[in-house]
Write a protein that holds these residues in place. Structure first.
Motif, PDB file in Angstrom:
ATOM      1  N   ASP A  39      -7.144   8.321  -3.434  1.00  0.00           N
ATOM      2  CA  ASP A  39      -6.071   8.408  -4.425  1.00  0.00           C
ATOM      3  C   ASP A  39      -4.751   8.020  -3.762  1.00  0.00           C
ATOM      4  O   ASP A  39      -4.683   7.843  -2.551  1.00  0.00           O
ATOM      5  N   GLY A  40      -3.721   7.878  -4.583  1.00  0.00           N
ATOM      6  CA  GLY A  40      -2.433   7.425  -4.081  1.00  0.00           C
ATOM      7  C   GLY A  40      -1.793   8.356  -3.076  1.00  0.00           C
ATOM      8  O   GLY A  40      -1.148   7.903  -2.128  1.00  0.00           O
ATOM      9  N   GLU A  41      -1.952   9.659  -3.269  1.00  0.00           N
ATOM     10  CA  GLU A  41      -1.351  10.607  -2.320  1.00  0.00           C
ATOM     11  C   GLU A  41      -1.987  10.477  -0.941  1.00  0.00           C
ATOM     12  O   GLU A  41      -1.293  10.441   0.071  1.00  0.00           O
ATOM     13  N   GLU A  42      -3.325  10.400  -0.914  1.00  0.00           N
ATOM     14  CA  GLU A  42      -4.029  10.241   0.357  1.00  0.00           C
ATOM     15  C   GLU A  42      -3.630   8.909   1.011  1.00  0.00           C
ATOM     16  O   GLU A  42      -3.426   8.834   2.219  1.00  0.00           O
ATOM     17  N   ALA A  43      -3.498   7.878   0.199  1.00  0.00           N
ATOM     18  CA  ALA A  43      -3.108   6.559   0.709  1.00  0.00           C
ATOM     19  C   ALA A  43      -1.726   6.603   1.334  1.00  0.00           C
ATOM     20  O   ALA A  43      -1.508   6.038   2.413  1.00  0.00           O
ATOM     21  N   LEU A  44      -0.804   7.261   0.684  1.00  0.00           N
ATOM     22  CA  LEU A  44       0.562   7.345   1.196  1.00  0.00           C
ATOM     23  C   LEU A  44       0.597   8.086   2.533  1.00  0.00           C
ATOM     24  O   LEU A  44       1.247   7.638   3.482  1.00  0.00           O
ATOM     25  N   ARG A  45      -0.128   9.184   2.621  1.00  0.00           N
ATOM     26  CA  ARG A  45      -0.200   9.924   3.896  1.00  0.00           C
ATOM     27  C   ARG A  45      -0.788   9.035   4.997  1.00  0.00           C
ATOM     28  O   ARG A  45      -0.283   8.989   6.116  1.00  0.00           O
ATOM     29  N   SER A  46      -1.850   8.309   4.663  1.00  0.00           N
ATOM     30  CA  SER A  46      -2.508   7.427   5.627  1.00  0.00           C
ATOM     31  C   SER A  46      -1.561   6.315   6.076  1.00  0.00           C
ATOM     32  O   SER A  46      -1.474   5.989   7.258  1.00  0.00           O
ATOM     33  N   LEU A  47      -0.840   5.756   5.135  1.00  0.00           N
ATOM     34  CA  LEU A  47       0.078   4.655   5.417  1.00  0.00           C
ATOM     35  C   LEU A  47       1.247   5.099   6.293  1.00  0.00           C
ATOM     36  O   LEU A  47       1.677   4.369   7.186  1.00  0.00           O
ATOM     37  N   LEU A  48       1.741   6.300   6.049  1.00  0.00           N
ATOM     38  CA  LEU A  48       2.847   6.818   6.852  1.00  0.00           C
ATOM     39  C   LEU A  48       2.389   7.128   8.273  1.00  0.00           C
ATOM     40  O   LEU A  48       3.156   6.978   9.226  1.00  0.00           O
ATOM     41  N   ALA A  49       1.126   7.535   8.409  1.00  0.00           N
ATOM     42  CA  ALA A  49       0.589   7.836   9.737  1.00  0.00           C
ATOM     43  C   ALA A  49       0.266   6.557  10.502  1.00  0.00           C
ATOM     44  O   ALA A  49       0.452   6.484  11.718  1.00  0.00           O
ATOM     45  N   ARG A  50      -0.230   5.553   9.790  1.00  0.00           N
ATOM     46  CA  ARG A  50      -0.617   4.290  10.422  1.00  0.00           C
ATOM     47  C   ARG A  50      -0.386   3.146   9.439  1.00  0.00           C
ATOM     48  O   ARG A  50      -1.118   3.019   8.463  1.00  0.00           O
ATOM     49  N   PRO A  51       0.602   2.309   9.675  1.00  0.00           N
ATOM     50  CA  PRO A  51       0.924   1.224   8.750  1.00  0.00           C
ATOM     51  C   PRO A  51      -0.240   0.249   8.551  1.00  0.00           C
ATOM     52  O   PRO A  51      -1.156   0.177   9.358  1.00  0.00           O
ATOM     53  N   ALA A  52      -0.164  -0.502   7.462  1.00  0.00           N
ATOM     54  CA  ALA A  52      -1.143  -1.542   7.156  1.00  0.00           C
ATOM     55  C   ALA A  52      -0.382  -2.805   6.764  1.00  0.00           C
ATOM     56  O   ALA A  52       0.799  -2.755   6.434  1.00  0.00           O
ATOM     57  N   HIS A  53      -1.059  -3.945   6.818  1.00  0.00           N
ATOM     58  CA  HIS A  53      -0.466  -5.203   6.367  1.00  0.00           C
ATOM     59  C   HIS A  53      -0.673  -5.395   4.869  1.00  0.00           C
ATOM     60  O   HIS A  53       0.127  -6.051   4.209  1.00  0.00           O
ATOM     61  N   LEU A  54      -1.796  -4.837   4.354  1.00  0.00           N
ATOM     62  CA  LEU A  54      -2.194  -5.077   2.977  1.00  0.00           C
ATOM     63  C   LEU A  54      -2.749  -3.801   2.361  1.00  0.00           C
ATOM     64  O   LEU A  54      -3.579  -3.126   2.967  1.00  0.00           O
ATOM     65  N   ILE A  55      -2.297  -3.500   1.145  1.00  0.00           N
ATOM     66  CA  ILE A  55      -2.863  -2.414   0.346  1.00  0.00           C
ATOM     67  C   ILE A  55      -3.524  -3.059  -0.860  1.00  0.00           C
ATOM     68  O   ILE A  55      -2.904  -3.863  -1.554  1.00  0.00           O
TER      69      ILE A  55
END
Length: 129
Positions: A39-55
């Motif tokens: 879900d979006g909340e889990e994604a946001l936490r993951s992204l803040l912990a480790r950036p990505a180039h593409l979502i």
């Protein structure tokens, strides 16, 4: 963007089957560095912990939907430039316009083929090598 293998991807969908379909499609394109969120909340936490180039994110999810995730990504300086492809079964004009307004890079309508996935990603990054 250089080789497909260097693209770090975050796949966001509340359906495990759809996440697997996207992951398998990416692997066929040589994009092997991917992680997932349900879900979006889990994604946001993951992204803040480790950036990505593409979502690659579904639109319709519990907690924080795709538009909410897109808005959060665009409003946070460290993630603002992350490429974002919206994945949805709804291709209605209003949703597309709202996603564009919030800064989506591209749109992928379910069901999709690996070739269409490639085209959408290449429209964002250029040719995958």
């Amino acid at each position: 963007m250089p080789a497909a293998a260097s693209i770090q991807t975050l796949i966001v969908d509340d359906q495990m089957t759809m996440r697997a379909l996207v992951r398998n499609g990416l692997q066929q394109l040589g994009i092997t560095n991917s992680r997932e969120a349900s879900d979006g909340e889990e994604a946001l936490r993951s992204l803040l912990a480790r950036p990505a180039h593409l979502i690659i994110s579904d639109f319709n999810m519990p907690k924080l939907d795709g538009l909410g995730l897109l808005r959060a990504v665009r409003s946070h300086e460290p993630t603002r430039k992350t490429a974002f492809i919206m994945l949805t079964g709804r291709a209605d004009r209003e949703l597309v316009q709202r996603a564009v307004q919030f800064g989506v890079n591209n749109y992928l309508v379910k069901p999709f083929t690996v070739q269409v996935l490639r085209e959408k990603i290449e429209q964002v990054f250029g040719a995958l090598t």
